[in-house]
Design an enzyme around this catalytic site. Structure first.
Site, PDB file in Angstrom:
ATOM      1  CD  GLU B  67      -4.772   4.502  -2.833  1.00 25.74           C
ATOM      2  OE1 GLU B  67      -4.260   4.240  -1.709  1.00 25.74           O
ATOM      3  OE2 GLU B  67      -5.764   5.247  -2.960  1.00 25.74           O
ATOM      4  CE  LYS B 138      -9.297   4.666  -1.573  1.00 30.53           C
ATOM      5  NZ  LYS B 138      -8.047   5.449  -1.312  1.00 30.53           N
ATOM      6  CB  CYS B 171      -6.126   2.646   0.510  1.00 30.35           C
ATOM      7  SG  CYS B 171      -5.182   3.552   1.768  1.00 30.35           S
TER       8      CYS B 171
END
Lengths: 299, 299
Positions: B67, B138, B171
Protein backbone atom coordinates in the site's frame (compact mmCIF):
# COMPACT_ATOMS: atom_id res chain seq x y z
CA UNK A 1 -44.52 -23.77 20.71
CA UNK A 2 -45.35 -20.39 22.14
CA UNK A 3 -42.21 -20.39 24.23
CA UNK A 4 -39.95 -20.34 21.19
CA UNK A 5 -38.64 -16.88 20.57
CA UNK A 6 -38.21 -15.67 17.05
CA UNK A 7 -34.93 -13.97 16.27
CA UNK A 8 -34.65 -10.70 18.17
CA UNK A 9 -34.97 -7.86 15.70
CA UNK A 10 -32.17 -5.61 16.80
CA UNK A 11 -30.62 -3.75 13.89
CA UNK A 12 -26.92 -3.09 14.20
CA UNK A 13 -26.05 0.25 15.74
CA UNK A 14 -22.97 1.10 13.75
CA UNK A 15 -22.12 4.49 15.15
CA UNK A 16 -22.58 3.96 18.85
CA UNK A 17 -22.17 0.27 19.48
CA UNK A 18 -24.71 -2.11 20.97
CA UNK A 19 -27.29 -0.52 23.21
CA UNK A 20 -26.81 -0.83 26.98
CA UNK A 21 -28.46 -3.88 28.44
CA UNK A 22 -28.84 -5.04 32.01
CA UNK A 23 -27.14 -8.23 32.99
CA UNK A 24 -23.88 -9.65 34.18
CA UNK A 25 -20.67 -8.51 32.58
CA UNK A 26 -18.96 -11.86 33.05
CA UNK A 27 -20.44 -15.25 32.32
CA UNK A 28 -18.97 -18.62 33.22
CA UNK A 29 -19.17 -20.85 30.17
CA UNK A 30 -18.76 -24.61 30.02
CA UNK A 31 -18.27 -26.75 26.93
CA UNK A 32 -18.89 -30.47 27.04
CA UNK A 33 -16.82 -32.15 24.35
CA UNK A 34 -18.74 -35.41 24.41
CA UNK A 35 -18.34 -38.87 22.97
CA UNK A 36 -21.49 -39.28 20.92
CA UNK A 37 -22.61 -42.49 19.30
CA UNK A 38 -25.73 -43.11 17.28
CA UNK A 39 -25.45 -46.79 18.31
CA UNK A 40 -25.33 -46.00 22.02
CA UNK A 41 -28.24 -43.67 22.76
CA UNK A 42 -28.23 -44.41 26.48
CA UNK A 43 -24.52 -43.79 26.88
CA UNK A 44 -24.74 -40.68 24.76
CA UNK A 45 -27.52 -39.21 26.84
CA UNK A 46 -25.83 -40.24 30.08
CA UNK A 47 -22.83 -38.10 29.09
CA UNK A 48 -25.15 -35.16 28.51
CA UNK A 49 -26.65 -35.55 31.98
CA UNK A 50 -23.28 -35.97 33.66
CA UNK A 51 -21.97 -32.87 31.94
CA UNK A 52 -24.91 -30.75 33.02
CA UNK A 53 -24.39 -31.84 36.62
CA UNK A 54 -20.70 -31.07 36.43
CA UNK A 55 -21.45 -27.66 34.96
CA UNK A 56 -23.70 -26.79 37.86
CA UNK A 57 -21.14 -28.03 40.37
CA UNK A 58 -18.49 -25.78 38.85
CA UNK A 59 -20.59 -22.64 38.74
CA UNK A 60 -21.17 -22.70 35.02
CA UNK A 61 -24.10 -20.56 33.90
CA UNK A 62 -23.95 -21.23 30.16
CA UNK A 63 -23.40 -24.78 28.91
CA UNK A 64 -22.84 -25.64 25.27
CA UNK A 65 -22.96 -29.20 23.94
CA UNK A 66 -22.24 -30.53 20.45
CA UNK A 67 -24.36 -30.77 17.35
CA UNK A 68 -26.81 -33.69 17.51
CA UNK A 69 -25.61 -34.42 21.04
CA UNK A 70 -28.87 -36.10 21.94
CA UNK A 71 -28.97 -38.72 19.22
CA UNK A 72 -25.69 -39.12 17.32
CA UNK A 73 -24.67 -38.02 13.87
CA UNK A 74 -23.80 -40.84 11.48
CA UNK A 75 -27.20 -41.96 10.31
CA UNK A 76 -27.49 -44.72 7.75
CA UNK A 77 -30.21 -42.98 5.80
CA UNK A 78 -33.16 -40.64 6.03
CA UNK A 79 -35.35 -43.32 7.56
CA UNK A 80 -33.00 -43.75 10.50
CA UNK A 81 -32.70 -40.00 11.00
CA UNK A 82 -36.48 -39.74 10.93
CA UNK A 83 -36.81 -42.53 13.47
CA UNK A 84 -34.43 -40.75 15.83
CA UNK A 85 -36.03 -37.35 15.36
CA UNK A 86 -38.56 -35.75 17.66
CA UNK A 87 -40.73 -32.71 17.54
CA UNK A 88 -40.52 -29.93 20.09
CA UNK A 89 -43.02 -31.69 22.34
CA UNK A 90 -40.97 -34.85 22.39
CA UNK A 91 -38.92 -36.30 25.24
CA UNK A 92 -35.55 -34.92 24.12
CA UNK A 93 -36.56 -31.29 24.25
CA UNK A 94 -38.33 -31.98 27.54
CA UNK A 95 -35.20 -33.61 28.92
CA UNK A 96 -32.97 -30.71 27.85
CA UNK A 97 -35.44 -28.32 29.48
CA UNK A 98 -35.44 -30.34 32.66
CA UNK A 99 -31.61 -30.40 32.81
CA UNK A 100 -31.56 -26.66 32.33
CA UNK A 101 -34.18 -26.12 35.04
CA UNK A 102 -32.63 -28.54 37.52
CA UNK A 103 -29.13 -27.12 37.21
CA UNK A 104 -30.00 -23.48 36.65
CA UNK A 105 -28.38 -23.39 33.23
CA UNK A 106 -28.70 -21.65 29.95
CA UNK A 107 -28.04 -24.57 27.64
CA UNK A 108 -27.40 -24.88 23.91
CA UNK A 109 -27.27 -28.32 22.32
CA UNK A 110 -28.16 -30.24 19.22
CA UNK A 111 -30.89 -32.74 18.37
CA UNK A 112 -32.66 -34.19 15.33
CA UNK A 113 -35.89 -32.27 14.94
CA UNK A 114 -38.91 -33.78 13.26
CA UNK A 115 -40.43 -31.25 10.92
CA UNK A 116 -43.49 -31.33 8.74
CA UNK A 117 -44.21 -33.97 6.10
CA UNK A 118 -41.51 -36.38 7.18
CA UNK A 119 -38.74 -33.82 7.11
CA UNK A 120 -35.89 -33.98 9.58
CA UNK A 121 -33.81 -30.98 10.60
CA UNK A 122 -30.36 -30.80 12.11
CA UNK A 123 -31.38 -28.46 14.90
CA UNK A 124 -30.03 -26.83 18.02
CA UNK A 125 -32.04 -25.45 20.87
CA UNK A 126 -31.43 -22.83 23.49
CA UNK A 127 -33.10 -23.40 26.85
CA UNK A 128 -32.95 -21.09 29.87
CA UNK A 129 -33.96 -22.32 33.30
CA UNK A 130 -36.36 -24.83 31.82
CA UNK A 131 -37.81 -22.56 29.18
CA UNK A 132 -37.29 -23.21 25.48
CA UNK A 133 -36.02 -19.90 24.13
CA UNK A 134 -35.04 -20.74 20.55
CA UNK A 135 -34.78 -23.58 18.07
CA UNK A 136 -32.51 -23.22 15.08
CA UNK A 137 -32.49 -25.47 12.01
CA UNK A 138 -29.06 -25.70 10.39
CA UNK A 139 -29.11 -23.71 7.17
CA UNK A 140 -25.86 -24.97 5.61
CA UNK A 141 -25.75 -28.75 5.49
CA UNK A 142 -22.51 -30.70 5.43
CA UNK A 143 -21.92 -33.64 3.11
CA UNK A 144 -24.18 -36.64 3.85
CA UNK A 145 -26.42 -34.47 6.01
CA UNK A 146 -27.97 -33.50 2.70
CA UNK A 147 -29.27 -37.04 2.42
CA UNK A 148 -31.06 -36.98 5.76
CA UNK A 149 -31.89 -33.42 6.67
CA UNK A 150 -33.86 -30.53 5.25
CA UNK A 151 -31.97 -27.25 5.64
CA UNK A 152 -33.47 -24.47 7.71
CA UNK A 153 -35.01 -21.47 6.02
CA UNK A 154 -34.47 -18.76 8.64
CA UNK A 155 -31.50 -16.71 9.78
CA UNK A 156 -29.81 -17.83 12.96
CA UNK A 157 -31.52 -16.68 16.15
CA UNK A 158 -30.22 -14.01 18.50
CA UNK A 159 -31.77 -14.23 21.94
CA UNK A 160 -31.50 -12.08 25.06
CA UNK A 161 -30.87 -14.26 28.08
CA UNK A 162 -29.72 -13.68 31.61
CA UNK A 163 -26.20 -14.57 30.45
CA UNK A 164 -26.07 -12.19 27.53
CA UNK A 165 -27.35 -11.83 24.03
CA UNK A 166 -26.65 -15.16 22.40
CA UNK A 167 -26.43 -16.17 18.76
CA UNK A 168 -26.88 -19.81 17.82
CA UNK A 169 -25.77 -21.69 14.72
CA UNK A 170 -24.30 -25.08 13.88
CA UNK A 171 -20.89 -26.23 12.64
CA UNK A 172 -20.60 -25.67 8.86
CA UNK A 173 -22.67 -22.49 9.17
CA UNK A 174 -19.50 -20.89 10.56
CA UNK A 175 -17.81 -21.18 7.17
CA UNK A 176 -20.18 -18.55 5.78
CA UNK A 177 -18.92 -15.29 7.23
CA UNK A 178 -21.90 -13.37 5.92
CA UNK A 179 -24.16 -15.59 8.04
CA UNK A 180 -22.05 -14.87 11.11
CA UNK A 181 -21.97 -11.17 10.35
CA UNK A 182 -25.75 -11.17 10.37
CA UNK A 183 -26.03 -12.40 13.96
CA UNK A 184 -23.27 -10.06 15.07
CA UNK A 185 -25.08 -7.08 13.57
CA UNK A 186 -28.17 -8.12 15.52
CA UNK A 187 -26.11 -7.68 18.65
CA UNK A 188 -25.00 -11.20 19.51
CA UNK A 189 -22.30 -10.96 22.18
CA UNK A 190 -21.57 -14.66 22.16
CA UNK A 191 -22.03 -16.97 19.19
CA UNK A 192 -22.66 -20.57 20.22
CA UNK A 193 -21.90 -23.25 17.67
CA UNK A 194 -22.67 -26.85 18.54
CA UNK A 195 -20.47 -28.73 16.05
CA UNK A 196 -19.25 -32.08 14.75
CA UNK A 197 -15.89 -31.59 13.02
CA UNK A 198 -14.76 -34.65 11.03
CA UNK A 199 -11.05 -35.43 11.01
CA UNK A 200 -10.74 -35.63 7.22
CA UNK A 201 -10.60 -31.87 7.01
CA UNK A 202 -7.91 -31.42 9.64
CA UNK A 203 -4.71 -30.23 7.97
CA UNK A 204 -2.51 -32.14 10.42
CA UNK A 205 -2.04 -33.37 13.98
CA UNK A 206 -2.99 -30.69 16.45
CA UNK A 207 -4.39 -28.51 13.69
CA UNK A 208 -8.00 -27.88 12.92
CA UNK A 209 -8.83 -25.99 9.74
CA UNK A 210 -12.05 -24.68 11.16
CA UNK A 211 -10.38 -22.88 14.06
CA UNK A 212 -8.99 -20.24 11.73
CA UNK A 213 -12.45 -19.42 10.50
CA UNK A 214 -13.81 -19.27 14.04
CA UNK A 215 -11.03 -16.94 15.10
CA UNK A 216 -11.65 -14.67 12.13
CA UNK A 217 -15.38 -14.67 12.80
CA UNK A 218 -14.71 -13.56 16.36
CA UNK A 219 -12.17 -10.92 15.39
CA UNK A 220 -14.05 -9.37 12.46
CA UNK A 221 -17.20 -9.08 14.56
CA UNK A 222 -15.65 -8.51 18.00
CA UNK A 223 -17.75 -11.26 19.54
CA UNK A 224 -17.07 -14.27 21.73
CA UNK A 225 -17.07 -17.39 19.59
CA UNK A 226 -17.85 -20.75 21.22
CA UNK A 227 -17.49 -24.07 19.43
CA UNK A 228 -18.67 -27.21 21.23
CA UNK A 229 -17.20 -30.06 19.24
CA UNK A 230 -17.50 -33.82 19.84
CA UNK A 231 -15.19 -36.79 19.87
CA UNK A 232 -15.26 -40.55 19.50
CA UNK A 233 -15.45 -42.90 16.54
CA UNK A 234 -18.95 -43.37 15.20
CA UNK A 235 -19.65 -46.02 12.55
CA UNK A 236 -16.10 -45.60 11.30
CA UNK A 237 -16.18 -41.80 11.29
CA UNK A 238 -13.46 -40.14 13.39
CA UNK A 239 -13.99 -36.72 14.92
CA UNK A 240 -11.54 -33.95 15.72
CA UNK A 241 -12.60 -32.82 19.15
CA UNK A 242 -11.69 -29.20 18.52
CA UNK A 243 -13.88 -27.33 21.00
CA UNK A 244 -12.70 -23.79 21.58
CA UNK A 245 -13.47 -20.33 22.78
CA UNK A 246 -12.18 -17.29 20.89
CA UNK A 247 -12.18 -13.87 22.49
CA UNK A 248 -13.40 -10.80 20.59
CA UNK A 249 -9.90 -10.24 19.19
CA UNK A 250 -9.82 -13.76 17.77
CA UNK A 251 -7.44 -15.27 20.32
CA UNK A 252 -8.17 -18.82 21.44
CA UNK A 253 -8.53 -18.65 25.23
CA UNK A 254 -9.02 -22.34 25.98
CA UNK A 255 -6.52 -25.16 25.84
CA UNK A 256 -7.51 -27.57 23.08
CA UNK A 257 -8.51 -31.08 24.07
CA UNK A 258 -8.04 -32.85 20.77
CA UNK A 259 -9.11 -36.38 20.07
CA UNK A 260 -10.81 -37.26 23.34
CA UNK A 261 -13.62 -36.27 25.66
CA UNK A 262 -13.08 -32.92 27.27
CA UNK A 263 -14.47 -30.25 29.52
CA UNK A 264 -13.62 -26.61 28.95
CA UNK A 265 -14.51 -23.67 31.16
CA UNK A 266 -13.99 -20.01 30.36
CA UNK A 267 -15.16 -16.72 31.82
CA UNK A 268 -16.53 -14.42 29.14
CA UNK A 269 -16.50 -10.69 29.74
CA UNK A 270 -19.51 -9.60 27.72
CA UNK A 271 -18.49 -5.95 27.81
CA UNK A 272 -15.64 -6.81 25.48
CA UNK A 273 -18.14 -8.00 22.88
CA UNK A 274 -20.35 -4.93 23.25
CA UNK A 275 -17.48 -2.61 22.44
CA UNK A 276 -16.85 -2.58 18.70
CA UNK A 277 -14.12 0.03 18.94
CA UNK A 278 -11.09 -0.90 16.84
CA UNK A 279 -9.17 2.37 17.09
CA UNK A 280 -10.25 5.84 18.15
CA UNK A 281 -11.36 6.31 14.53
CA UNK A 282 -12.41 2.76 13.65
CA UNK A 283 -15.50 0.78 14.56
CA UNK A 284 -15.93 -2.81 13.42
CA UNK A 285 -19.51 -2.19 12.31
CA UNK A 286 -19.50 1.54 11.64
CA UNK A 287 -16.67 1.14 9.12
CA UNK A 288 -18.72 -1.23 7.01
CA UNK A 289 -19.83 -0.11 3.55
CA UNK A 290 -23.05 -2.08 3.02
CA UNK A 291 -23.79 -0.17 -0.17
CA UNK A 292 -20.79 -1.97 -1.68
CA UNK A 293 -21.78 -5.48 -0.57
CA UNK A 294 -24.90 -6.06 -2.63
CA UNK A 295 -23.12 -8.46 -4.96
CA UNK A 296 -23.02 -11.17 -2.33
CA UNK A 297 -26.78 -11.52 -2.35
CA UNK A 298 -26.72 -12.80 -5.92
CA UNK A 299 -27.71 -16.44 -6.05
CA UNK B 1 -8.41 6.86 -18.75
CA UNK B 2 -9.79 4.54 -21.33
CA UNK B 3 -7.30 1.86 -20.37
CA UNK B 4 -8.80 1.43 -16.89
CA UNK B 5 -11.03 -1.54 -16.77
CA UNK B 6 -14.15 -1.44 -14.70
CA UNK B 7 -14.79 -4.43 -12.50
CA UNK B 8 -15.44 -7.52 -14.58
CA UNK B 9 -19.07 -8.43 -14.25
CA UNK B 10 -18.91 -12.14 -13.69
CA UNK B 11 -21.67 -13.38 -11.46
CA UNK B 12 -20.77 -16.31 -9.28
CA UNK B 13 -21.51 -19.71 -10.77
CA UNK B 14 -22.55 -21.54 -7.64
CA UNK B 15 -23.47 -24.92 -9.03
CA UNK B 16 -20.67 -25.57 -11.47
CA UNK B 17 -17.74 -23.52 -10.24
CA UNK B 18 -15.93 -20.80 -12.14
CA UNK B 19 -16.18 -21.06 -15.88
CA UNK B 20 -13.18 -22.46 -17.77
CA UNK B 21 -10.76 -19.81 -18.87
CA UNK B 22 -7.64 -20.02 -20.98
CA UNK B 23 -4.35 -19.17 -19.34
CA UNK B 24 -1.54 -20.62 -17.33
CA UNK B 25 -2.36 -22.95 -14.48
CA UNK B 26 0.62 -21.88 -12.42
CA UNK B 27 1.83 -18.36 -11.86
CA UNK B 28 5.06 -17.29 -10.22
CA UNK B 29 4.30 -14.57 -7.69
CA UNK B 30 6.73 -12.19 -6.01
CA UNK B 31 6.07 -9.96 -3.01
CA UNK B 32 8.35 -7.05 -2.23
CA UNK B 33 8.15 -6.28 1.47
CA UNK B 34 9.69 -2.83 1.19
CA UNK B 35 11.01 -0.21 3.56
CA UNK B 36 8.84 2.78 2.74
CA UNK B 37 9.42 6.27 4.06
CA UNK B 38 7.44 9.38 3.33
CA UNK B 39 10.58 11.39 4.14
CA UNK B 40 12.74 9.49 1.65
CA UNK B 41 10.88 9.48 -1.66
CA UNK B 42 13.98 8.72 -3.70
CA UNK B 43 15.02 5.76 -1.56
CA UNK B 44 11.45 4.49 -1.44
CA UNK B 45 11.09 4.52 -5.21
CA UNK B 46 14.58 3.05 -5.67
CA UNK B 47 13.44 0.02 -3.69
CA UNK B 48 10.43 -0.33 -5.96
CA UNK B 49 12.66 -0.31 -9.04
CA UNK B 50 15.16 -2.76 -7.55
CA UNK B 51 12.36 -5.12 -6.62
CA UNK B 52 10.86 -5.06 -10.11
CA UNK B 53 14.26 -5.90 -11.60
CA UNK B 54 14.76 -8.72 -9.13
CA UNK B 55 11.31 -10.08 -9.91
CA UNK B 56 12.12 -10.24 -13.61
CA UNK B 57 15.47 -11.89 -12.93
CA UNK B 58 13.77 -14.61 -10.90
CA UNK B 59 11.04 -15.38 -13.39
CA UNK B 60 8.27 -13.69 -11.47
CA UNK B 61 5.20 -12.90 -13.57
CA UNK B 62 3.05 -11.26 -10.91
CA UNK B 63 4.62 -8.74 -8.53
CA UNK B 64 2.79 -7.23 -5.59
CA UNK B 65 4.08 -4.25 -3.62
CA UNK B 66 2.68 -2.58 -0.50
CA UNK B 67 0.00 0.00 0.00
CA UNK B 68 1.23 3.52 -0.82
CA UNK B 69 4.56 2.03 -1.91
CA UNK B 70 5.25 4.96 -4.19
CA UNK B 71 4.98 7.76 -1.68
CA UNK B 72 4.92 6.61 1.95
CA UNK B 73 2.09 6.39 4.43
CA UNK B 74 2.48 8.59 7.51
CA UNK B 75 1.33 11.94 6.20
CA UNK B 76 1.21 14.90 8.54
CA UNK B 77 -2.11 16.13 7.23
CA UNK B 78 -4.35 16.31 4.21
CA UNK B 79 -2.22 19.03 2.62
CA UNK B 80 0.84 16.80 2.60
CA UNK B 81 -1.12 13.87 1.22
CA UNK B 82 -2.50 16.11 -1.48
CA UNK B 83 0.97 17.37 -2.34
CA UNK B 84 2.23 13.80 -2.74
CA UNK B 85 -0.78 12.65 -4.74
CA UNK B 86 -0.95 12.38 -8.51
CA UNK B 87 -3.66 11.71 -11.00
CA UNK B 88 -3.58 8.78 -13.39
CA UNK B 89 -1.65 10.80 -15.95
CA UNK B 90 1.06 11.67 -13.43
CA UNK B 91 4.63 10.40 -13.26
CA UNK B 92 4.00 7.66 -10.66
CA UNK B 93 1.45 5.76 -12.70
CA UNK B 94 3.67 6.24 -15.76
CA UNK B 95 6.64 4.88 -13.85
CA UNK B 96 4.73 1.82 -12.61
CA UNK B 97 3.57 1.20 -16.18
CA UNK B 98 7.12 1.46 -17.46
CA UNK B 99 8.43 -0.98 -14.83
CA UNK B 100 5.72 -3.42 -15.78
CA UNK B 101 6.49 -3.05 -19.50
CA UNK B 102 10.27 -3.26 -19.12
CA UNK B 103 10.20 -6.33 -16.92
CA UNK B 104 7.21 -8.09 -18.45
CA UNK B 105 5.24 -8.01 -15.21
CA UNK B 106 1.72 -7.87 -14.00
CA UNK B 107 2.17 -5.47 -11.10
CA UNK B 108 -0.07 -4.37 -8.24
CA UNK B 109 1.04 -1.55 -5.98
CA UNK B 110 -0.20 1.43 -4.02
CA UNK B 111 -0.02 5.16 -4.56
CA UNK B 112 -1.78 8.34 -3.43
CA UNK B 113 -4.27 9.24 -6.12
CA UNK B 114 -5.41 12.76 -6.68
CA UNK B 115 -9.15 12.81 -7.17
CA UNK B 116 -11.57 15.57 -7.97
CA UNK B 117 -11.96 18.76 -5.94
CA UNK B 118 -8.84 18.32 -3.86
CA UNK B 119 -9.69 14.81 -2.75
CA UNK B 120 -6.96 12.26 -2.21
CA UNK B 121 -7.52 8.50 -2.40
CA UNK B 122 -5.51 5.66 -0.95
CA UNK B 123 -5.35 3.74 -4.21
CA UNK B 124 -3.78 0.68 -5.75
CA UNK B 125 -3.28 0.03 -9.43
CA UNK B 126 -2.94 -3.06 -11.53
CA UNK B 127 -0.70 -2.78 -14.59
CA UNK B 128 -0.01 -5.49 -17.14
CA UNK B 129 2.89 -5.19 -19.57
CA UNK B 130 2.71 -1.44 -19.49
CA UNK B 131 -1.04 -1.15 -19.65
CA UNK B 132 -3.08 0.24 -16.76
CA UNK B 133 -5.77 -2.37 -16.15
CA UNK B 134 -7.45 -1.18 -12.96
CA UNK B 135 -7.29 1.46 -10.27
CA UNK B 136 -8.93 0.79 -6.94
CA UNK B 137 -9.66 3.38 -4.25
CA UNK B 138 -9.59 1.92 -0.74
CA UNK B 139 -13.14 1.68 0.54
CA UNK B 140 -12.44 1.01 4.24
CA UNK B 141 -10.07 3.58 5.67
CA UNK B 142 -7.89 2.88 8.68
CA UNK B 143 -7.45 5.33 11.54
CA UNK B 144 -5.69 8.57 10.53
CA UNK B 145 -6.26 7.76 6.87
CA UNK B 146 -9.69 9.24 7.49
CA UNK B 147 -8.00 12.61 7.95
CA UNK B 148 -6.25 12.55 4.60
CA UNK B 149 -8.14 10.32 2.22
CA UNK B 150 -11.60 10.07 0.73
CA UNK B 151 -12.85 6.47 0.70
CA UNK B 152 -13.63 4.81 -2.61
CA UNK B 153 -17.21 4.33 -3.68
CA UNK B 154 -16.93 1.21 -5.85
CA UNK B 155 -16.53 -2.51 -5.16
CA UNK B 156 -13.04 -3.91 -5.55
CA UNK B 157 -12.06 -4.70 -9.14
CA UNK B 158 -11.72 -8.18 -10.61
CA UNK B 159 -9.63 -8.23 -13.77
CA UNK B 160 -8.73 -10.98 -16.24
CA UNK B 161 -4.99 -10.91 -16.91
CA UNK B 162 -2.53 -13.28 -18.50
CA UNK B 163 -1.69 -14.50 -14.98
CA UNK B 164 -5.23 -15.22 -13.91
CA UNK B 165 -8.32 -13.43 -12.77
CA UNK B 166 -7.13 -11.03 -10.10
CA UNK B 167 -8.97 -9.21 -7.34
CA UNK B 168 -7.45 -6.10 -5.82
CA UNK B 169 -8.09 -4.45 -2.48
CA UNK B 170 -6.07 -2.74 0.24
CA UNK B 171 -5.17 -3.73 3.81
CA UNK B 172 -8.09 -2.98 6.19
CA UNK B 173 -10.54 -3.96 3.44
CA UNK B 174 -9.61 -7.56 4.27
CA UNK B 175 -11.29 -7.27 7.65
CA UNK B 176 -14.68 -7.09 5.95
CA UNK B 177 -15.35 -10.64 4.81
CA UNK B 178 -18.42 -9.60 2.85
CA UNK B 179 -16.20 -7.37 0.71
CA UNK B 180 -13.83 -10.27 0.05
CA UNK B 181 -16.73 -12.59 -0.71
CA UNK B 182 -17.89 -10.20 -3.38
CA UNK B 183 -14.65 -10.40 -5.39
CA UNK B 184 -14.51 -14.16 -4.92
CA UNK B 185 -18.03 -14.54 -6.29
CA UNK B 186 -16.95 -12.54 -9.33
CA UNK B 187 -14.38 -15.22 -9.98
CA UNK B 188 -11.18 -13.80 -8.52
CA UNK B 189 -8.63 -16.61 -8.33
CA UNK B 190 -6.04 -14.52 -6.54
CA UNK B 191 -6.79 -11.63 -4.23
CA UNK B 192 -3.97 -9.10 -4.07
CA UNK B 193 -3.82 -6.86 -1.04
CA UNK B 194 -1.14 -4.18 -0.88
CA UNK B 195 -1.02 -3.44 2.85
CA UNK B 196 0.58 -1.47 5.67
CA UNK B 197 0.09 -3.34 8.94
CA UNK B 198 0.97 -1.27 12.02
CA UNK B 199 2.61 -3.09 14.94
CA UNK B 200 0.15 -1.85 17.58
CA UNK B 201 -2.33 -4.47 16.49
CA UNK B 202 0.05 -7.40 16.60
CA UNK B 203 -0.93 -9.71 19.48
CA UNK B 204 2.71 -10.64 20.16
CA UNK B 205 6.15 -11.32 18.72
CA UNK B 206 5.90 -13.40 15.60
CA UNK B 207 2.15 -13.06 15.58
CA UNK B 208 0.08 -10.90 13.30
CA UNK B 209 -3.61 -10.58 14.05
CA UNK B 210 -4.45 -9.91 10.43
CA UNK B 211 -3.04 -13.23 9.21
CA UNK B 212 -5.95 -15.13 10.71
CA UNK B 213 -8.41 -13.05 8.76
CA UNK B 214 -6.43 -13.52 5.56
CA UNK B 215 -6.32 -17.26 6.07
CA UNK B 216 -10.05 -17.39 6.68
CA UNK B 217 -10.73 -15.24 3.63
CA UNK B 218 -8.72 -17.66 1.52
CA UNK B 219 -10.32 -20.76 3.00
CA UNK B 220 -13.94 -19.62 2.96
CA UNK B 221 -13.63 -18.55 -0.67
CA UNK B 222 -11.09 -21.10 -1.90
CA UNK B 223 -8.89 -18.41 -3.40
CA UNK B 224 -5.20 -17.52 -3.23
CA UNK B 225 -4.72 -14.65 -0.82
CA UNK B 226 -1.67 -12.39 -1.24
CA UNK B 227 -0.70 -9.72 1.27
CA UNK B 228 2.22 -7.42 0.39
CA UNK B 229 3.10 -5.70 3.65
CA UNK B 230 5.82 -3.14 4.33
CA UNK B 231 8.47 -2.58 6.99
CA UNK B 232 10.58 0.20 8.45
CA UNK B 233 9.93 2.96 10.96
CA UNK B 234 8.23 5.97 9.48
CA UNK B 235 7.83 9.15 11.54
CA UNK B 236 7.76 7.01 14.69
CA UNK B 237 5.31 4.46 13.31
CA UNK B 238 6.56 0.86 13.37
CA UNK B 239 5.29 -1.68 10.87
CA UNK B 240 4.83 -5.42 11.16
CA UNK B 241 6.22 -6.71 7.90
CA UNK B 242 3.72 -9.56 7.68
CA UNK B 243 3.61 -10.32 3.96
CA UNK B 244 2.12 -13.70 3.23
CA UNK B 245 0.51 -16.01 0.73
CA UNK B 246 -2.36 -18.28 1.78
CA UNK B 247 -3.42 -21.17 -0.39
CA UNK B 248 -7.10 -21.86 -1.14
CA UNK B 249 -7.36 -24.00 2.00
CA UNK B 250 -6.09 -21.13 4.15
CA UNK B 251 -2.59 -22.49 4.77
CA UNK B 252 0.24 -19.97 4.78
CA UNK B 253 2.70 -21.16 2.12
CA UNK B 254 5.43 -18.56 2.58
CA UNK B 255 7.90 -18.18 5.41
CA UNK B 256 7.19 -14.95 7.25
CA UNK B 257 9.83 -12.23 7.14
CA UNK B 258 8.78 -10.17 10.12
CA UNK B 259 10.22 -6.79 11.01
CA UNK B 260 12.56 -6.23 8.07
CA UNK B 261 12.70 -5.93 4.32
CA UNK B 262 11.84 -9.14 2.57
CA UNK B 263 11.30 -10.87 -0.73
CA UNK B 264 8.82 -13.72 -1.03
CA UNK B 265 8.23 -15.94 -4.04
CA UNK B 266 5.48 -18.52 -4.44
CA UNK B 267 4.04 -20.53 -7.31
CA UNK B 268 0.28 -20.32 -7.41
CA UNK B 269 -1.69 -23.11 -9.02
CA UNK B 270 -4.72 -21.24 -10.28
CA UNK B 271 -6.67 -24.42 -10.87
CA UNK B 272 -6.89 -24.85 -7.12
CA UNK B 273 -8.74 -21.55 -6.86
CA UNK B 274 -11.12 -22.37 -9.69
CA UNK B 275 -12.28 -25.53 -7.97
CA UNK B 276 -14.74 -24.66 -5.23
CA UNK B 277 -15.39 -28.28 -4.35
CA UNK B 278 -15.34 -28.86 -0.60
CA UNK B 279 -16.65 -32.42 -0.52
CA UNK B 280 -18.46 -34.48 -3.13
CA UNK B 281 -21.65 -32.85 -1.84
CA UNK B 282 -20.34 -29.44 -0.81
CA UNK B 283 -19.39 -26.41 -2.86
CA UNK B 284 -18.01 -23.27 -1.23
CA UNK B 285 -20.31 -21.03 -3.28
CA UNK B 286 -23.15 -23.37 -4.12
CA UNK B 287 -23.80 -24.04 -0.43
CA UNK B 288 -24.39 -20.37 0.25
CA UNK B 289 -27.90 -19.23 1.24
CA UNK B 290 -28.01 -15.65 -0.04
CA UNK B 291 -31.70 -15.39 0.75
CA UNK B 292 -30.71 -15.55 4.43
CA UNK B 293 -27.99 -12.89 4.26
CA UNK B 294 -30.03 -9.78 3.53
CA UNK B 295 -29.59 -8.45 7.06
CA UNK B 296 -25.98 -7.57 6.42
CA UNK B 297 -26.94 -4.91 3.90
CA UNK B 298 -28.60 -2.84 6.62
CA UNK B 299 -26.67 0.35 7.27
Amino acid sequence: MTTVETPVETPGTPAGGVSPRRGPQTVRLGIGQLRIDVDDPAGTWHAVEQTAARAAAEGVELLVLPELAACGYVFADHAEALARSEDLDGPTVAAYRELSRRHGLVLAAGFAERGEAGRVHNSALLVEDGELRAVYRKAHLWDAEKLYFTPGSAPAPVVDTRVGRLGLMICYDLEFPEFVRDVALRGAEVLLAPSNWPTEHSPGPGLVAETIKSQANAACNRIWMVVADRTGVERGQHWVGGSMVCDPLGAIVTEPVLGREGWLVADLDLARARDKTVTSRNHAFGDRRPELYGGILSP
